[in-house]
Design a protein around this motif. Structure first.
Motif, mmCIF file in Angstrom:
data_model
loop_
_atom_site.group_PDB
_atom_site.id
_atom_site.type_symbol
_atom_site.label_atom_id
_atom_site.label_comp_id
_atom_site.label_asym_id
_atom_site.label_seq_id
_atom_site.Cartn_x
_atom_site.Cartn_y
_atom_site.Cartn_z
ATOM 1 N N GLN A 87 0.869 -5.518 -12.413
ATOM 2 C CA GLN A 87 1.983 -4.741 -11.869
ATOM 3 C C GLN A 87 1.492 -3.561 -11.045
ATOM 4 N N LEU A 88 0.492 -2.860 -11.528
ATOM 5 C CA LEU A 88 -0.028 -1.695 -10.801
ATOM 6 C C LEU A 88 -0.703 -2.095 -9.490
ATOM 7 N N ASN A 89 -1.483 -3.162 -9.512
ATOM 8 C CA ASN A 89 -2.178 -3.575 -8.293
ATOM 9 C C ASN A 89 -1.192 -3.997 -7.208
ATOM 10 N N VAL A 90 -0.170 -4.772 -7.584
ATOM 11 C CA VAL A 90 0.828 -5.210 -6.607
ATOM 12 C C VAL A 90 1.609 -4.010 -6.061
ATOM 13 N N ALA A 91 2.030 -3.107 -6.957
ATOM 14 C CA ALA A 91 2.812 -1.943 -6.525
ATOM 15 C C ALA A 91 1.988 -1.030 -5.622
ATOM 16 N N ARG A 92 0.710 -0.845 -5.947
ATOM 17 C CA ARG A 92 -0.116 0.049 -5.126
ATOM 18 C C ARG A 92 -0.296 -0.496 -3.712
ATOM 19 N N ARG A 93 -0.522 -1.807 -3.597
ATOM 20 C CA ARG A 93 -0.678 -2.394 -2.255
ATOM 21 C C ARG A 93 0.613 -2.276 -1.444
ATOM 22 N N ARG A 94 1.748 -2.514 -2.086
ATOM 23 C CA ARG A 94 3.022 -2.423 -1.365
ATOM 24 C C ARG A 94 3.314 -1.007 -0.906
ATOM 25 N N GLU A 95 3.060 -0.033 -1.767
ATOM 26 C CA GLU A 95 3.365 1.357 -1.394
ATOM 27 C C GLU A 95 2.417 1.862 -0.305
ATOM 28 N N GLN A 96 1.195 1.381 -0.293
ATOM 29 C CA GLN A 96 0.272 1.798 0.758
ATOM 30 C C GLN A 96 0.705 1.249 2.116
ATOM 31 N N ARG A 97 1.186 0.004 2.132
ATOM 32 C CA ARG A 97 1.708 -0.535 3.402
ATOM 33 C C ARG A 97 2.935 0.259 3.859
ATOM 34 N N PHE A 98 3.814 0.564 2.932
ATOM 35 C CA PHE A 98 5.028 1.305 3.289
ATOM 36 C C PHE A 98 4.691 2.700 3.798
ATOM 37 N N LEU A 99 3.718 3.358 3.169
ATOM 38 C CA LEU A 99 3.309 4.689 3.608
ATOM 39 C C LEU A 99 2.710 4.647 5.012
ATOM 40 N N ALA A 100 1.954 3.597 5.315
ATOM 41 C CA ALA A 100 1.379 3.477 6.660
ATOM 42 C C ALA A 100 2.477 3.347 7.719
ATOM 43 N N GLY A 160 -1.042 7.944 -12.872
ATOM 44 C CA GLY A 160 -1.089 9.233 -12.181
ATOM 45 C C GLY A 160 -1.385 9.064 -10.700
ATOM 46 N N SER A 161 -2.286 8.134 -10.356
ATOM 47 C CA SER A 161 -2.561 7.853 -8.950
ATOM 48 C C SER A 161 -1.343 7.229 -8.267
ATOM 49 N N TYR A 162 -0.632 6.371 -8.976
ATOM 50 C CA TYR A 162 0.587 5.762 -8.421
ATOM 51 C C TYR A 162 1.659 6.828 -8.202
ATOM 52 N N ARG A 163 1.770 7.793 -9.098
ATOM 53 C CA ARG A 163 2.738 8.875 -8.938
ATOM 54 C C ARG A 163 2.404 9.711 -7.699
ATOM 55 N N ALA A 164 1.119 9.948 -7.451
ATOM 56 C CA ALA A 164 0.720 10.691 -6.252
ATOM 57 C C ALA A 164 1.057 9.913 -4.980
ATOM 58 N N LEU A 165 0.943 8.574 -5.036
ATOM 59 C CA LEU A 165 1.304 7.758 -3.876
ATOM 60 C C LEU A 165 2.803 7.840 -3.585
ATOM 61 N N LEU A 166 3.619 7.845 -4.632
ATOM 62 C CA LEU A 166 5.061 8.020 -4.439
ATOM 63 C C LEU A 166 5.381 9.396 -3.854
ATOM 64 N N ALA A 167 4.643 10.414 -4.292
ATOM 65 C CA ALA A 167 4.844 11.748 -3.732
ATOM 66 C C ALA A 167 4.491 11.784 -2.242
ATOM 67 N N ASP A 168 3.459 11.059 -1.842
ATOM 68 C CA ASP A 168 3.112 10.994 -0.418
ATOM 69 C C ASP A 168 4.224 10.319 0.386
ATOM 70 N N ILE A 169 4.831 9.266 -0.169
ATOM 71 C CA ILE A 169 5.932 8.592 0.518
ATOM 72 C C ILE A 169 7.126 9.532 0.660
ATOM 73 N N SER A 170 7.432 10.268 -0.400
ATOM 74 C CA SER A 170 8.547 11.219 -0.329
ATOM 75 C C SER A 170 8.290 12.288 0.716
ATOM 76 N N THR A 171 7.065 12.764 0.786
ATOM 77 C CA THR A 171 6.718 13.773 1.789
ATOM 78 C C THR A 171 6.864 13.212 3.201
ATOM 79 N N ALA A 172 6.424 11.979 3.408
ATOM 80 C CA ALA A 172 6.556 11.365 4.738
ATOM 81 C C ALA A 172 8.023 11.192 5.127
ATOM 82 N N LEU A 173 8.869 10.833 4.181
ATOM 83 C CA LEU A 173 10.296 10.702 4.476
ATOM 84 C C LEU A 173 10.919 12.051 4.808
ATOM 85 N N LEU A 174 10.540 13.089 4.070
ATOM 86 C CA LEU A 174 11.055 14.423 4.361
ATOM 87 C C LEU A 174 10.617 14.905 5.740
#
Length: 302
Positions: free
Chosen positions: A97-110, A252-266
């Motif tokens: 679950q973590l590996n799949v979610a991390r790859r998806r969020e990294q693509r979305f952040l890019a 914790g690393s996944y939570r930081a990735l979500l924070a980066d996405i929120s910052t990019a949206l803001l």
């Protein structure tokens, strides 16, 4: 726990030593009118002493000790095996679950980083999957509500930020599901195994008292069965603690990735709001002019 085990073993061997000291070495038989004589056990042919049967302790394999254990110790062992199986199931599922979610969020952040407008990011991310889409939908939902009435730029940013924060909490909590099993197994399994050990040693003392013997062939199997429960408790607890610590860092690393996405949206929301501001174009032009002008340094010499 180490001190408790040492204390139990000391009590066990102290009781065995006292029983051996109190056991009579010879049997005296008083015949009427005759002196006391020591009756010795007859030796077998060939001058060898009689052997003591050790059929009770012949099978000291883990499976043999499980079969010979008391029903309470068996229940403890079965419970620890189930806990160990659950630990490894949670480990495999959570890792996937973590590996799949991390790859998806990294693509979305890019995609968010490359986009210049919120609408552009929304169009480019339509074919993507992942939890980042929930953050995008929350931002779009608040922008749609804010556009229905009068609102200030600061108020819109504040409301979008609040929605993104709550979505982050929800996504992090969803990712943490299952880790409670690891924490429970890691903290409780050693004490469950210790309970099985105490119960098994207690049964061994009862067997010593009922058989009136301190022969190790009779005593050792019960003690080995009891210690097997503690070993199984440690086998279940140690991997659970290690896996729990690993996933704590990974989440914790996944939570930081979500924070980066929120910052990019803001940033995209703020950029779109500023572009509609009357002074936004003039301010952007001044910034670009300052960046393109050559920097000259003059030094006055008196």
């Amino acid at each position: 726990m180490k001190h408790i085990m040492v204390l139990l073993l000391c009590l066990l061997f102290t009781g065995v030593g006292r029983a051996m000291a109190e056991e009579p070495l010879a049997v005296t038989d008083q015949a009427p009118g005759a002196g006391s004589e020591v009756v010795e056990a007859p030796a077998e042919e060939g001058g060898t002493a009689p052997e003591i049967s050790d059929d009770l302790g012949s099978d000291l394999s883990p499976w043999g000790m499980y079969q010979a254990a008391d029903w309470v110790v068996k229940a403890v062992m079965i419970l620890l095996v189930i806990a160990s199986v659950l630990t490894w199931m949670v480990c495999l599922l959570k890792m996937l679950q973590l590996n799949v979610a991390r790859r998806r969020e990294q693509r979305f952040l890019a995609v968010l980083v490359e986009a210049e407008r919120f609408a552009e990011a929304e169009n480019k991310s339509a074919s993507l999957k992942g939890s980042g889409l929930l953050l995008l939908q929350a931002s779009d939902h608040e922008l749609a509500h804010s556009a229905r009435g009068k609102s200030s730029d600061g108020g819109v940013k504040e409301r979008v930020s609040a929605r993104l924060e709550r979505v982050q909490v929800f996504l992090t909590g969803r990712m943490n599901r299952g880790t409670g099993i690891l924490a429970t197994v890691g903290s409780v399994a050693p004490f469950v195994g210790l309970f099985g050990t105490v119960w098994g040693i207690m049964n061994s003392f009862i067997g010593i008292a009922e058989s009136n013997t301190t022969n190790l062939a009779v005593v050792a199997p019960g003690i080995a069965e009891a210690l097997l429960a503690t070993a199984m408790g440690l086998v279940a607890a140690i991997p659970a603690v290690v896996i729990y610590n690993h996933f704590s860092r990974a989440i914790g690393s996944y939570r930081a990735l979500l924070a980066d996405i929120s910052t990019a949206l803001l940033i995209l929301v703020s950029r779109d709001l500023d572009r509609h501001h009357p002074e936004a174009r003039a301010l952007a032009g001044k910034v670009r002019q300052k960046e393109t002008e050559p920097v000259s340094i003059s030094r006055d010499v008196d």
